[in-house]
Design a protein around this motif. Sequence first.
Motif, PDB file in Angstrom:
ATOM      1  N   UNK A 151       0.619  -1.222   0.039  1.00  0.00           N
ATOM      2  CA  UNK A 151       0.104   0.065  -0.001  1.00  0.00           C
ATOM      3  C   UNK A 151       0.691   1.328   0.107  1.00  0.00           C
ATOM      4  N   UNK A 152       0.393   2.180   0.903  1.00  0.00           N
ATOM      5  CA  UNK A 152       0.944   3.422   0.900  1.00  0.00           C
ATOM      6  C   UNK A 152       2.507   3.446   1.144  1.00  0.00           C
ATOM      7  N   UNK A 153       2.907   2.590   1.796  1.00  0.00           N
ATOM      8  CA  UNK A 153       4.548   2.335   1.876  1.00  0.00           C
ATOM      9  C   UNK A 153       5.327   2.470   0.806  1.00  0.00           C
ATOM     10  N   UNK A 154       4.413   1.618  -0.354  1.00  0.00           N
ATOM     11  CA  UNK A 154       5.256   1.804  -1.462  1.00  0.00           C
ATOM     12  C   UNK A 154       4.878   2.937  -2.362  1.00  0.00           C
ATOM     13  N   UNK A 155       3.557   3.373  -2.513  1.00  0.00           N
ATOM     14  CA  UNK A 155       3.018   4.437  -3.152  1.00  0.00           C
ATOM     15  C   UNK A 155       3.643   5.648  -2.777  1.00  0.00           C
ATOM     16  N   UNK A 156       4.136   5.722  -1.526  1.00  0.00           N
ATOM     17  CA  UNK A 156       4.676   7.084  -1.325  1.00  0.00           C
ATOM     18  C   UNK A 156       6.125   7.336  -1.739  1.00  0.00           C
ATOM     19  N   UNK A 157       6.711   6.219  -2.053  1.00  0.00           N
ATOM     20  CA  UNK A 157       8.101   6.335  -2.718  1.00  0.00           C
ATOM     21  C   UNK A 157       7.730   6.961  -4.266  1.00  0.00           C
ATOM     22  N   UNK A 158       6.743   6.058  -4.868  1.00  0.00           N
ATOM     23  CA  UNK A 158       6.451   6.576  -6.281  1.00  0.00           C
ATOM     24  C   UNK A 158       5.922   8.042  -6.317  1.00  0.00           C
ATOM     25  N   UNK A 159       5.164   8.322  -5.495  1.00  0.00           N
ATOM     26  CA  UNK A 159       4.755   9.713  -5.149  1.00  0.00           C
ATOM     27  C   UNK A 159       5.941  10.748  -5.182  1.00  0.00           C
ATOM     28  N   UNK A 160       6.695  10.466  -4.606  1.00  0.00           N
ATOM     29  CA  UNK A 160       7.870  11.219  -4.074  1.00  0.00           C
ATOM     30  C   UNK A 160       8.771  11.438  -5.379  1.00  0.00           C
ATOM     31  N   UNK A 161       9.084  10.320  -6.189  1.00  0.00           N
ATOM     32  CA  UNK A 161       9.897  10.205  -7.110  1.00  0.00           C
ATOM     33  C   UNK A 161       9.647  11.366  -8.017  1.00  0.00           C
ATOM     34  N   UNK A 162      10.790  11.984  -8.440  1.00  0.00           N
ATOM     35  CA  UNK A 162      10.841  13.098  -9.559  1.00  0.00           C
ATOM     36  C   UNK A 162      11.884  12.792 -10.735  1.00  0.00           C
ATOM     37  N   UNK A 163      11.307  12.585 -11.536  1.00  0.00           N
ATOM     38  CA  UNK A 163      12.100  12.090 -12.892  1.00  0.00           C
ATOM     39  C   UNK A 163      12.643  13.377 -13.397  1.00  0.00           C
ATOM     40  N   UNK A 164      14.274  13.118 -13.834  1.00  0.00           N
ATOM     41  CA  UNK A 164      14.929  14.317 -14.347  1.00  0.00           C
ATOM     42  C   UNK A 164      14.378  14.527 -15.699  1.00  0.00           C
ATOM     43  N   UNK A 165      14.245  15.898 -16.060  1.00  0.00           N
ATOM     44  CA  UNK A 165      13.838  16.175 -17.235  1.00  0.00           C
ATOM     45  C   UNK A 165      14.863  16.965 -17.911  1.00  0.00           C
ATOM     46  N   UNK A 166      15.087  16.517 -19.302  1.00  0.00           N
ATOM     47  CA  UNK A 166      16.195  17.134 -20.172  1.00  0.00           C
ATOM     48  C   UNK A 166      15.726  17.774 -21.380  1.00  0.00           C
ATOM     49  N   UNK A 167      16.184  18.858 -21.582  1.00  0.00           N
ATOM     50  CA  UNK A 167      15.770  19.614 -22.882  1.00  0.00           C
ATOM     51  C   UNK A 167      16.008  19.036 -24.079  1.00  0.00           C
ATOM     52  N   UNK A 168      15.403  18.823 -24.936  1.00  0.00           N
ATOM     53  CA  UNK A 168      15.935  18.366 -26.389  1.00  0.00           C
ATOM     54  C   UNK A 168      16.515  19.445 -27.105  1.00  0.00           C
ATOM     55  N   UNK A 169      17.422  18.918 -27.825  1.00  0.00           N
ATOM     56  CA  UNK A 169      18.266  20.088 -28.587  1.00  0.00           C
ATOM     57  C   UNK A 169      17.946  19.812 -30.334  1.00  0.00           C
TER      58      UNK A 169
END
Length: 124
Positions: free
Chosen positions: A106-124
């Motif tokens: 449950x929330x013990x797993x979901x909270x990790x996924x919610x907190x995850x912030x993927x890095x975004x890179x600009x395309x050139x």
Amino acid sequence: MGTVTGCETYFQRSKLFWCTVITLSFGYYTLAVFWPHSIPYQSLGPLGFFTKYLVDHHHTLLHRGYWLAWLIHVGEALYAMVLCKYKGITNVRARLLWFLQTFVFGIASLSILIAYRPKRHKQT
């Protein structure tokens, strides 16, 4: 517009402490609902006394609450799939692991996924 990179296979296990607490709690709850006579109430102090009271006087409530808890876990697991898509986790194995872990813990797993912030890179 940015693209998500390096997160396609992101998965992180829940902390052992929470996995243990949730497993023991659900195990105890399962015993109270389906095999209440197998619980040594006298040996568990206040928890045993309280559980015995609930089993004797509110068993229907315990039973419904048990299935409600599992229903909530199903909802959390489905929401984990939505978050995987939103956060760019496209690897089937990683998504399956998130689904299963969130279903069980449950929330013990979901909270990790919610907190995850993927890095975004600009395309050139």
